[in-house]
Motif scaffolding. Structure first.
Motif, PDB file in Angstrom:
ATOM      1  N   LEU A   6      -2.962  -5.797  -7.382  1.00  0.00           N
ATOM      2  CA  LEU A   6      -3.649  -5.480  -6.140  1.00  0.00           C
ATOM      3  C   LEU A   6      -3.377  -6.606  -5.149  1.00  0.00           C
ATOM      4  N   THR A   7      -2.857  -6.256  -3.982  1.00  0.00           N
ATOM      5  CA  THR A   7      -2.578  -7.250  -2.947  1.00  0.00           C
ATOM      6  C   THR A   7      -3.088  -6.774  -1.612  1.00  0.00           C
ATOM      7  N   ALA A   8      -3.342  -7.735  -0.713  1.00  0.00           N
ATOM      8  CA  ALA A   8      -3.803  -7.436   0.639  1.00  0.00           C
ATOM      9  C   ALA A   8      -2.811  -7.991   1.644  1.00  0.00           C
ATOM     10  N   MET A  45      -4.326  -2.553   1.618  1.00  0.00           N
ATOM     11  CA  MET A  45      -4.408  -2.833   0.188  1.00  0.00           C
ATOM     12  C   MET A  45      -3.282  -2.077  -0.526  1.00  0.00           C
ATOM     13  N   THR A  46      -2.527  -2.782  -1.317  1.00  0.00           N
ATOM     14  CA  THR A  46      -1.405  -2.167  -2.039  1.00  0.00           C
ATOM     15  C   THR A  46      -1.578  -2.365  -3.531  1.00  0.00           C
ATOM     16  N   THR A  47      -1.435  -1.268  -4.277  1.00  0.00           N
ATOM     17  CA  THR A  47      -1.460  -1.352  -5.740  1.00  0.00           C
ATOM     18  C   THR A  47      -0.088  -0.960  -6.275  1.00  0.00           C
ATOM     19  N   THR A  48       0.360  -1.676  -7.297  1.00  0.00           N
ATOM     20  CA  THR A  48       1.641  -1.411  -7.943  1.00  0.00           C
ATOM     21  C   THR A  48       1.429  -1.368  -9.447  1.00  0.00           C
ATOM     22  N   THR A  84      -1.209   2.788  -1.274  1.00  0.00           N
ATOM     23  CA  THR A  84      -1.849   1.900  -0.308  1.00  0.00           C
ATOM     24  C   THR A  84      -3.125   2.524   0.218  1.00  0.00           C
ATOM     25  N   SER A  85      -4.020   1.671   0.689  1.00  0.00           N
ATOM     26  CA  SER A  85      -5.268   2.095   1.316  1.00  0.00           C
ATOM     27  C   SER A  85      -5.556   1.129   2.452  1.00  0.00           C
TER      28      SER A  85
END
Length: 872
Positions: free
Chosen positions: A670-672, A689-692, A728-729
């Motif tokens: 989780l990154t911003a 917000m990105t999740t991989t 992403t959100s």
């Protein structure tokens, strides 16, 4: 001194730099200073701005040079058991490339000195970096000066001394430290030639052309008919590369094929090797004549190539590094550009790698007649390349066979002005003699030649196509590269290997009676100080290819039944409990006609190997998929698996390196972005917000926020990232007008599949700023030529009691141009000016761009635009 250039004021100031070198300074293995800066011929006029961004290419040296020299001697010795047993990319790296430790040391060195690593690989022997001039000067202990060019009306930059580093070993080279020599294509426009020689364009070509294109111009297919004349070979299975300093517009290539009623069998791949744009549009001031004609010549000679890759870059080492490590590997390469490096041995580490990997590099010899210190030859006078000169060709009819050929009056050639030593193959008895006036101590050129007269059909720049207007050795180099692709095709079809670097072979063959069978010996005409003579000469080299005869001499047909066995890929990595595959390919020759049975050995416990099909049916050419199935108990490690093919009492093997890895654990990150948000009271701000996911993770990820102060509302859109969990959100932070000013840490939590991760966003709440401000730029449009710097003035004006600093930024700055503000922030109360300086690299793509200048303060932004053009 201030001068106006295209709407910008160019400010040149002389500055002093004191550099202290701590510890042991390590020199480099190649030269970087320009002779004109050392002897004072080029006068220093200032210094590059400390904030200007440069992109450099750090090239590592070869390992075990003596071992490589021994390998090359054996691999090109027909009597050696390893003759033409070339290395793969990974094999070369393991034996002669930089070690993993040395490569990582260079990466760490770059980062520690403030550079961003933006490219490069260990296989490519280079680390591409980007950073400000201040970091360049500190890391390499140089001062980056600007100088007045002694022969061109421009300013260039260069180091004031040889660079050194704090590394424990010497680097081979650093590309990008100067822009003294701007690469130029090796083609000539007939009208320009006529004007330079004081004659009419009609007087340039003394005979009627005999091509099948419009106005009897030559097409690429006409060169195939004249120099090959067959139909069996098309370049099938071969990969050809083109060396280019600018991108292209494939619409021009399509127009060419449409106009001549031919079918374009493959679409070229445009590959940026260092971030340089692959696009070249006339509307943006870019000319793709060279790039398009290179493609038409290559595809005209070898229309059935497996791939044609256009390698595009701004530095020579970045381009050629990719050409020696890319998959698929280009086995023949055409280069129709000329430039002058600070050290003519700069690319030798790559040229030697090419020789070891079975590659050929064809370089246009130039279009300005005899080589000299003012008429540079490089890279065509390098001893590791095939130098291609020019001729004037006549065919018997449109799309017909070769009829006659003379030397082209402007064919580049002569004795190496870079003082490159004569190679062994030019020292063979019968090569250099009193008739051709060649040197017995220095490299002579060209090696071969082909048509270069103003007899071609060209399409470029999204404009009308031209017939019989362009010529040059630019046309001959890619043609020769494609011709050797045909020879490689035949060699592989015969069960043999790639030809590799052809100069040792053709020189040895051409001092025998087979010469006039294999080549058209050009014996009439002259260029500059030299004339075409019987045998080798310094205008046309050995001449042009004599149909299929040269191909048959280089790749003689096999009469012994045989087959070859190859695996692709040769390395497979599989996690325990999973499967992996490789493709096994067999190729027959010499009348081989039998099924080939496949088997495997060397697999560890827990690995099952199967083939589909298990046997390749007669006559024996085909492919099979080998599958490696791993049990969950297989021990991790790397295992060489031997694949054996057997048929008609002949056995061959290939090796697949199987790496067994531990089972992947399902996970997500989780990154911003951005991680810091500034919001004025009563306003809102956002972060993405990105999740991989990895390791087979497959679940939705729910998002929540905590830590927000009173008056701040956090919302997500969407509130949950759907399975499998990558996405992403947008986080929106709405700040009430009553929220207290200050900086707060907002914790973002992602939860899914029993796993929780967090990221933080720093929220700064500021009070509204009273009043207002505006921003403007003067001038609003302008231009600079390559290699120049200039500035525009950015002005901010406040009103209504506005009192806050105003930060400046710019977007839309084109590739090859750097921009900086001085100052970057206009101090409170916010009224003032800043110089926006633009510096254009010597190889920046030409064109017009809109640069947006943004002024930000108190959560409010205003913009101004600058229309900026890069000219040649």
């Amino acid at each position: 001194m201030v001068r106006r250039i295209g709407g910008f004021s160019l400010v040149i100031a002389a500055l002093l730099l004191a550099t202290s070198v701590s510890g042991q300074a390590q020199g480099l293995l190649t030269r970087h200073t320009r002779e004109v800066t050392v002897n004072g011929q080029a006068q220093s006029v200032g210094r590059l701005p400390a904030s200007q961004i440069l992109q450099l290419d750090l090239v590592l040296p070869l390992r075990d040079q003596a071992g490589l020299d021994k390998f090359l001697a054996e691999v090109y010795d027909p009597s050696s058991p390893t003759y033409r047993h070339f290395l793969t990319v990974s094999e070369f790296t393991q034996r002669f490339g930089p070690t993993e430790a040395d490569y990582e040391a260079v990466v760490r060195f770059a980062k520690a000195n403030g550079f961003e690593v933006v490219g490069g690989t260990r296989d490519g022997m280079e680390v591409q970096i980007k950073g400000p001039v201040s970091a360049v000067e500190n890391a390499f202990h140089v001062a980056m000066h600007t100088y007045q060019h002694p022969t061109e009306n421009r300013v260039f930059y260069a180091p004031d001394r040889e660079p050194t580093t704090s590394l424990p070993f010497a680097l081979w080279h650093i590309s990008g430290l100067d822009n003294y020599s701007i690469p130029h294509p090796m083609y000539v426009k007939k009208s320009d030639y006529a004007q330079a020689h004081g004659i009419s364009p009609e007087a340039v070509v003394k005979h009627a052309t005999t091509g099948s294109g419009p106005s009897a111009s030559f097409l690429g297919s006409d060169m195939r008919a004249a120099y090959y004349g067959g139909t069996a070979l098309t370049g099938a299975g071969q990969n050809l590369g083109l060396f280019e300093y600018e991108g292209t517009d494939l619409a021009d290539l399509n127009t060419y094929y449409k106009n001549v009623n031919q079918t374009l069998a493959i679409t070229p791949v445009l590959l940026s090797t260092d971030g340089t744009s692959t696009s070249c549009l006339n509307s943006s001031g870019c000319d793709d004549t060279e790039q398009t004609l290179d493609m038409t010549q290559a595809l005209g000679m070898a229309p059935g190539l497996s791939s044609l890759v256009v390698y595009i870059g701004s530095t020579d080492t970045a381009i050629i590094s990719s050409m020696t490590s890319h998959s698929p590997l280009p086995t023949t390469i055409g280069c129709s550009w000329g430039w002058t490096p600070a050290d003519p041995s700069t690319l030798d580490v790559y040229f030697e790698r090419m020789a070891a990997q079975g590659q050929n590099f064809f370089a246009a010899s130039g279009d300005s007649s005899t080589w000299s210190s003012r008429n540079e030859a490089w890279p065509a006078d390098d001893a590791h390349v095939i130098s291609v000169g020019g001729t004037d060709l006549t065919t018997s009819s449109a799309a017909g066979p070769w009829a006659s050929e003379t030397a082209w009056v402007d064919s580049g050639g002569g004795i190496s002005p870079d003082s490159i030593a004569i190679p062994s193959w030019q020292q063979l008895s019968g090569v250099i003699n009193s008739s051709n006036k060649g040197s017995t101590t220095l490299r002579n050129g060209p090696d071969v030649s082909a048509n270069a007269n103003f007899t071609f059909y060209t399409c470029a720049d999204q404009s009308a196509c031209l017939a019989n207007e362009y010529g040059g050795t630019s046309f001959a180099a890619p043609m020769w590269a494609a011709y050797i692709a045909l020879a490689n095709e035949q060699s592989l079809n015969n069960g043999s290997s790639l030809l590799g670097f052809i100069n040792p072979t053709i020189y040895a063959q051409n001092v025998t009676s087979s010469y006039t069978t294999d080549f058209h010996d050009i014996t009439s005409g002259s260029s500059g100080s030299y004339s075409a003579v019987t045998g080798y000469d310094l205008v046309t080299g050995w001449g042009s290819p004599n149909g299929a005869n040269l191909i048959n001499a280089l790749a003689p047909s096999s009469t012994t039944p045989a087959f070859t066995l190859a695996a692709s890929p040769t390395s497979v990595s599989v996690a325990v409990g999973s499967t992996g595959t490789s493709k096994i390919t067999t190729t027959v020759s010499g009348g081989f006609d039998s099924a080939v049975a496949l088997s495997a050995s060397g697999q560890p416990t827990g690995v099952t190997v199967t083939f589909s099909p298990a046997s390749i049916a007669a006559p024996g050419s085909g492919s099979s998929t080998v599958t490696f199935t791993l049990a969950s108990t297989t021990v991790t490690g790397t295992y060489p698996i031997t694949i054996t093919g057997t048929g008609d009492s002949i056995t061959h093997t290939a090796t697949v390196s199987l790496t067994v890895t531990a089972a992947a654990t399902p996970a997500f990150t989780l990154t911003a972005s951005p991680t810091a948000v500034s919001v004025v009271q009563g306003k809102s701000g956002t972060s993405t917000m990105t999740t991989t996911v990895s390791g087979g993770y497959s679940s939705a990820v729910a998002l929540s926020a905590s830590g927000q102060p009173a008056g701040v509302t956090a919302t997500f859109s969407p509130t949950s990232i759907a399975a499998p969990g990558s996405g992403t959100s947008t986080l929106t932070l709405a700040v009430a007008s009553t929220t207290a000013t200050g900086t707060y840490t907002i914790t973002i939590t992602g939860t899914g599949g029993g796993i929780t991760h967090t990221a933080t966003v720093s929220l700064t709440v500021t009070a509204p700023v009273a009043g207002a401000f505006t921003v403007s730029v003067s001038p609003t449009s302008g231009y600079l030529a390559r290699g120049q710097s200039g500035y525009a003035v950015v002005t901010t004006t406040v009103s209504g009691g506005f009192n806050a600093p105003v930060a400046l930024s710019a977007t839309g700055i084109p590739t090859g141009v750097t921009g900086s503000f001085s100052p970057a922030t206009i101090a409170s109360p916010g009224s003032g000016t800043s110089d926006f300086t633009l510096t254009v690299a010597g190889n920046a793509p030409t064109g017009t761009h809109t640069i947006t200048i943004t002024a930000t303060s108190g959560g409010v932004s205003h913009t101004a635009t600058l229309v900026f053009t890069v000219r040649r």
